[in-house]
Design an enzyme around this catalytic site. Sequence first.
Site, short mmCIF file in Angstrom:
data_model
loop_
_atom_site.label_atom_id
_atom_site.label_comp_id
_atom_site.label_asym_id
_atom_site.label_seq_id
_atom_site.Cartn_x
_atom_site.Cartn_y
_atom_site.Cartn_z
N GLU A 234 57.82 10.43 33.97
CA GLU A 234 58.46 11.35 33.01
C GLU A 234 57.46 11.91 32.01
OE1 GLU A 234 61.08 12.46 34.15
OE2 GLU A 234 62.64 11.89 32.73
N THR B 110 61.88 21.08 29.89
CA THR B 110 62.07 19.98 28.95
C THR B 110 61.09 20.10 27.79
OG1 THR B 110 62.82 18.58 30.76
CG2 THR B 110 62.13 17.45 28.76
N1 HSE Z 1 66.23 12.92 26.31
C1 HSE Z 1 65.49 13.95 26.97
C2 HSE Z 1 65.62 15.22 26.16
C3 HSE Z 1 66.04 14.16 28.35
O1 HSE Z 1 66.74 15.53 25.75
O2 HSE Z 1 64.60 15.87 25.92
C4 HSE Z 1 65.34 15.26 29.07
O3 HSE Z 1 64.69 14.79 30.18
#
Ligand code: HSE
Length: 295
Positions: A120, A167
């Site tokens: 990630e 993201t």
């Molecule tokens: N918690 C993360 C965000 C999840 O909201 O950026 C995205 O992969």
Amino acid sequence: MIEVRAPATSANLGSGFDVFGVALDKPADIVRLSKADKTSISVEGAGANYIPEDPKKNTAGEVLRSLGVTARVEMDKGVRPSSGLGSSAASAAGVAVAANELYDLGLSQDGLIDAAAQGEKVVSGKAHKDNVAPCIAGGFTVSDDDTTAFEADFHCVVALPDIVVSTRDARGELPSSVSLEQRSTTVADASHVVAGVLRNDIGMIGRGMRDDVVEKARAPLIEGYDVAREAALDAGATGVTISGAGPALLAVCEREDKPDVAEAFVEGFWDAGVESRAFQARVGDGVQVVKRGRH
Ligand code: HSE
């Protein structure tokens, strides 16, 4: 050879930013790993053109590197990248579980989640666990350094507008601090999500999914967010939130309201001039091994 099915996930559930996640029963990636002296990655399926096959740039390559093994990786993406449904997490979690089986690494659930979280980091810059944890453990998860997984079985509807939100960009919108009042509100809301999961109370889960910190900052990235959200609530959803970093929206609702909520989402986005599709889902299992063999 090991083949696994790694499910889509929805992170945050509003108030649980970077902490809460749920595994969805669909869609899913299929990840196949075979032993090899050098890591190679091939990707097909949803959004494959946008996913680098260079192991140094691919989330799967980073997971294998962190585990100290090499493998041939074949991925069939069912979870579209940049959708808010844990696409990179599905790849990372699938590879971690498959490598653990293939090389008999004996990793615990937290060990698998840690390894997948390294993947990630390649995508978002932070090794947050709120997608990889439910992807591996299934159900509803609460993660910080460690993960607590809860069995959960509630219904939801996912709307996927024809918009791409990375993201990294979505994280770039976030405020660097919150007020004491926002902190209290968030603690109360997040507590209601957990209590709702434990009681299987969909009204309580939906109520707790409110969030005026992260969601407020990111909503402008999703054209049609307000209209689609209101439409889904009017159609019976008990709560609607941005799924992960978006652009997907997640609604929780009673089973019988799912068709109406799905239709309302699509009509809401349409009214705002945005094409979308919506699908009915429920909370599901984590990564499953579907095949073992020689090739
Ligand atoms: N918690 C993360 C965000 C999840 O909201 O950026 C995205 O992969």
